[in-house]
Design an enzyme around this catalytic site. Structure first.
Site, PDB file in Angstrom:
ATOM      1  N   GLN A 113       8.424   5.543   9.807  1.00 31.97           N
ATOM      2  CA  GLN A 113       7.116   5.472   9.124  1.00 31.97           C
ATOM      3  C   GLN A 113       6.376   4.184   9.474  1.00 31.97           C
ATOM      4  O   GLN A 113       5.144   4.164   9.505  1.00 31.97           O
ATOM      5  CB  GLN A 113       7.306   5.537   7.602  1.00 31.97           C
ATOM      6  N   ASP A 135       9.101   4.087  -4.737  1.00 29.37           N
ATOM      7  CA  ASP A 135       9.127   5.521  -5.058  1.00 29.37           C
ATOM      8  C   ASP A 135       9.490   5.774  -6.513  1.00 29.37           C
ATOM      9  O   ASP A 135       9.118   6.793  -7.086  1.00 29.37           O
ATOM     10  CB  ASP A 135      10.098   6.254  -4.132  1.00 29.37           C
TER      11      ASP A 135
HETATM   12  O1  MRU Z   1      10.135   9.286   2.750  1.00 29.31           O
HETATM   13  P1  MRU Z   1       8.742   8.781   2.527  1.00 29.31           P
HETATM   14  O2  MRU Z   1       8.001   8.512   3.788  1.00 29.31           O
HETATM   15  O3  MRU Z   1       7.984   9.640   1.567  1.00 29.31           O
HETATM   16  O4  MRU Z   1       8.959   7.375   1.816  1.00 29.31           O
HETATM   17  C1  MRU Z   1       7.847   6.621   1.452  1.00 29.31           C
HETATM   18  C2  MRU Z   1       8.195   5.300   0.912  1.00 29.31           C
HETATM   19  O5  MRU Z   1       9.342   4.953   0.751  1.00 29.31           O
HETATM   20  C3  MRU Z   1       7.067   4.419   0.484  1.00 29.31           C
HETATM   21  O6  MRU Z   1       7.395   3.083   0.665  1.00 29.31           O
HETATM   22  C4  MRU Z   1       6.783   4.689  -0.992  1.00 29.31           C
HETATM   23  O7  MRU Z   1       6.507   6.032  -1.214  1.00 29.31           O
HETATM   24  C5  MRU Z   1       5.664   3.877  -1.519  1.00 29.31           C
HETATM   25  S1  MRU Z   1       4.177   4.341  -0.731  1.00 29.31           S
HETATM   26  C6  MRU Z   1       2.856   4.120  -1.544  1.00 29.31           C
END
Ligand code: MRU
Length: 348
Positions: free
Chosen positions: A200, A241
């Site tokens: 990401q 999250d």
């Molecule tokens: O697996 P993902 O890409 O959904 O994980 C996203 C994250 O861990 C972000 O750091 C988290 O959602 C905060 S984003 C505003």
């Protein structure tokens, strides 16, 4: 359209939900149209859209779409369908509590409506989903204002995963703070950690920063310690999250390692998240469910198999950073320094 007029993460089209397909970034900018709640649920599980606030918005829109398409003859039937949609969307991704938060908000709305005709309920639920979307952008801008003071002129900051417009309805959480400091005219550099296994950081954060013209340097995750030892990192900014009520924070796998490194090197570690990410029903990080994803996300890179078939793979998507490693949690309601249960309760 937020935050950049060159792309959008998610949009309500009346008869469908449109999303930028994040699986294809940064090589291809293409959009998918989802014509049912089932398709929206599939898009969340498959990571067409990801990031805690963004999947909350997607779930709210999924509910609105499902209700709009309902053939229910009466409100009792519609309520049954609503509960099925709720369940369908709830289990798409387990760690980000924003998903449940958005669904619970839709449930509360459904139950509160006094005009109980099917058409009216469905129209009002559509408006509620739009409100979830719009409020998210406003909240992110507020967090940007709250947190930008932590980025000093000339600083070198490290960020992880993607917490930008792509992870939200627009603007971003941790990346929103970076954006706000940049908009204010500060000059600084962002180190973007690639974020194995799903990349990401490399694929999404780097792409967003590039679009905004914010100076960046991409590193692989295993380079962070060495940079910190060389005093090349002044602050670390991550999203969340799920934050337990004692401040323990679940975020992308690898976040905990950065917090430990930050602690050792005396580098401030900031978590930026809306209060919808704080799960007051969850007493500590121990109780946060951690999603495990497919082995292929680790073993296959760009369609090329890199590991052996008969070798076990462990792929937890998130880890938990204990509250004592967090310098501050930045929310839309204010900043909680050295977070603990008491301070979080007061904020809420
Ligand atoms: O697996 P993902 O890409 O959904 O994980 C996203 C994250 O861990 C972000 O750091 C988290 O959602 C905060 S984003 C505003």
């Amino acid at each position: 359209m937020e935050p950049s007029n060159t792309f959008f993460t998610i949009a309500w089209r009346g008869d469908c939900v449109e999303m930028l397909d994040q699986r294809k970034l940064p090589l291809e900018e293409s959009y998918v149209k989802l014509y049912s709640a089932q398709e929206v649920a599939g898009a969340i599980s498959d990571m067409v859209i990801r990031g805690a606030p963004a999947i909350g918005v997607a779930a709210a829109m999924g509910i609105a779409l499902g209700l709009k398409q309902s053939q229910a003859k009466d409100i009792e039937q519609l309520e049954k369908e609503f509960l099925n949609l709720y369940e369908l969307l709830l289990y798409t991704r387990p760690t980000a509590v924003n998903l449940r938060w958005a669904l619970d908000r839709m449930k509360l709305k459904f139950k509160s409506l006094s005009n109980r005709s099917v058409a009216s309920v469905s129209a009002q639920m559509e408006r509620e989903a739009m409100a979830v979307y719009q409020e998210d952008v406003e909240i992110n801008r507020k967090m940007g204002q709250q947190g930008k003071k932590f980025i000093l002129e000339g600083a070198q900051v490290l960020t992880y995963c993607n917490t930008g417009a792509l992870a939200t309805a627009g603007y971003g959480t941790a990346l929103g703070v970076i954006r706000a400091a940049f908009e204010e005219g500060k000059s600084f550099e962002v180190f973007v950690s690639e974020t194995r296994p799903y990349l990401q950081g490399l694929r999404l954060t780097s792409w967003e920063l590039h679009k905004e013209g914010i100076p960046q340097t991409v590193i692989t995750d295993n380079m962070a310690a060495s940079l910190m030892a060389q005093k090349k990192i002044d602050a670390i900014f991550v999203g969340a999250d799920r934050i337990a009520r004692n401040g323990d924070t679940a975020n992308k796998i690898g976040t905990y390692a950065l917090a430990v490194l930050g602690h050792f090197h005396k580098i401030p570690f900031y978590v930026v998240a809306p209060t919808s990410t704080i799960d007051q029903a969850c007493s500590s990080g121990q109780h946060i469910p951690i999603e495990e994803r497919r082995r292929e996300e680790i073993m296959v890179i760009q369609g090329h198999k890199m590991g052996l078939d008969d070798v076990a793979v462990y792929n937890p998507s998130f880890d938990v950073t204990p509250a004592q490693l967090i310098s501050a949690i930045v929310t839309e309601k204010g900043v909680v320094e050295k977070p603990d249960e008491e301070k979080i309760a007061k904020l809420m």
